[in-house]
Design an enzyme around this catalytic site. Structure first.
Site, PDB file in Angstrom:
ATOM      1  CD  GLU A  61     -14.633   5.568   1.259  1.00  0.00           C
ATOM      2  OE1 GLU A  61     -15.058   4.779  -0.129  1.00  0.00           O
ATOM      3  OE2 GLU A  61     -14.665   5.373   2.156  1.00  0.00           O
ATOM      4  CB  THR A  72      -9.358   6.008   3.641  1.00  0.00           C
ATOM      5  OG1 THR A  72      -9.663   7.108   2.772  1.00  0.00           O
ATOM      6  CG2 THR A  72      -9.167   4.481   3.193  1.00  0.00           C
ATOM      7  NE  ARG A  73      -5.653  10.139   7.813  1.00  0.00           N
ATOM      8  CZ  ARG A  73      -4.719  10.923   8.593  1.00  0.00           C
ATOM      9  NH1 ARG A  73      -5.136  11.817   9.338  1.00  0.00           N
ATOM     10  NH2 ARG A  73      -3.491  10.608   8.246  1.00  0.00           N
ATOM     11  CG  ASP A 130      -1.074  15.674  -2.804  1.00  0.00           C
ATOM     12  OD1 ASP A 130      -1.729  16.493  -3.561  1.00  0.00           O
ATOM     13  OD2 ASP A 130      -0.368  16.313  -1.838  1.00  0.00           O
ATOM     14  CG  ASP A 150     -11.893  12.855  -3.522  1.00  0.00           C
ATOM     15  OD1 ASP A 150     -10.677  12.125  -3.114  1.00  0.00           O
ATOM     16  OD2 ASP A 150     -12.269  14.123  -3.363  1.00  0.00           O
ATOM     17  CD  GLU A 166       1.411   8.574   4.567  1.00  0.00           C
ATOM     18  OE1 GLU A 166       2.153   9.836   4.368  1.00  0.00           O
ATOM     19  OE2 GLU A 166       0.599   8.055   3.969  1.00  0.00           O
ATOM     20  CD  GLU A 221      -2.964   1.014   2.071  1.00  0.00           C
ATOM     21  OE1 GLU A 221      -3.632   2.304   2.551  1.00  0.00           O
ATOM     22  OE2 GLU A 221      -3.402   0.076   2.702  1.00  0.00           O
TER      23      GLU A 221
END
Length: 228
Positions: free
Chosen positions: A210, A207-208, A133, A169, A84, A59
């Site tokens: 989303e 996810t936060r 991002d 999105d 990350e 991921e």
């Protein structure tokens, strides 16, 4: 401080000052779980993990680790490698990993390019890039992670038949991704009907990012590509 690295595919490295418990985990737990790119990758790659694993999922940019930790908890025989560079996101993920007692996660706290180049060829069974991002300004589009060079890197690391899953999105980034990945000779878009890209994958925890998009009136799109 706007801690953005020139030419990087991510933005800030740091946000709020870490609390003492978070800093302690960063100092003790992260080194134990971190992938050491200064050492050759083990063969097979599953040796990264303390227990036996049947497959490996990558991921890229896991944010606060919600999806990564959920998937690792539901699939203990899968090894997960999470990337990350944002310190506060890594700290949040470490807390969740510790609380769940997960041993099937390894982490990389820098740009994904170094990890992708370190991975053995055909070693990854599935890769996620979730709500990256979008770099919405046209002059920043070159910083979008999806592009010919990184798709080459992904194609090398993924096994034949492996999936690359992308969610966003942002319409322009979805279109951008479709255009670039479908043009790459190593990938095919697996969608057969609209539900295949309008609905999340099975077992999706959200996810936060989303949740923020939905709150602001945007919907997510979920693209699945298969490595030839």
């Amino acid at each position: 401080m706007n801690d953005i690295y020139e030419g990087a595919f991510f933005g800030r490295r740091k946000g709020k000052t870490l609390r003492p418990a978070q800093a302690k985990r960063m100092g003790k737990l992260l080194p134990r779980l971190a992938v050491d790119l200064h050492e050759p990758a083990p063969a097979p790659l599953g040796r990264l993990f303390s227990g036996a694993v049947d497959d490996i999922t990558l991921e890229i940019g896991f944010g606060g680790g919600e999806h990564l930790v959920h998937r690792a908890g539901e699939a203990p025989r899968t090894g997960f490698i999470g990337v990350e560079p944002f310190v506060n996101g890594m700290a949040k993920a470490l807390a969740a990993i510790e609380a769940a007692g997960l041993e099937n996660i390894r982490l990389h706290d820098d740009d994904a390019i170094g990890l992708l180049d370190w991975l053995p060829a055909a070693s990854i069974d599935r890769a996620y890039l979730l709500y990256p991002d979008p770099w919405p300004k046209k002059r920043h589009w070159k910083r979008r992670f999806v592009g010919p060079d990184n798709l080459d890197r992904l194609a090398r690391a993924l096994k034949p038949g492996a999936e690359f899953r992308f969610a966003s999105d942002i319409d322009t980034y979805v279109d951008w991704t479709l255009r670039h990945v479908r043009a790459h000779p190593a990938f095919e878009w697996s969608a057969e009907c609209a539900a295949d890209w309008r609905e999340p994958w099975q077992g999706w925890p959200g996810t936060r990012y989303e949740a923020k998009a939905i709150h602001e009136g945007r919907r997510g799109y979920y693209l699945t590509f298969r490595r030839f």
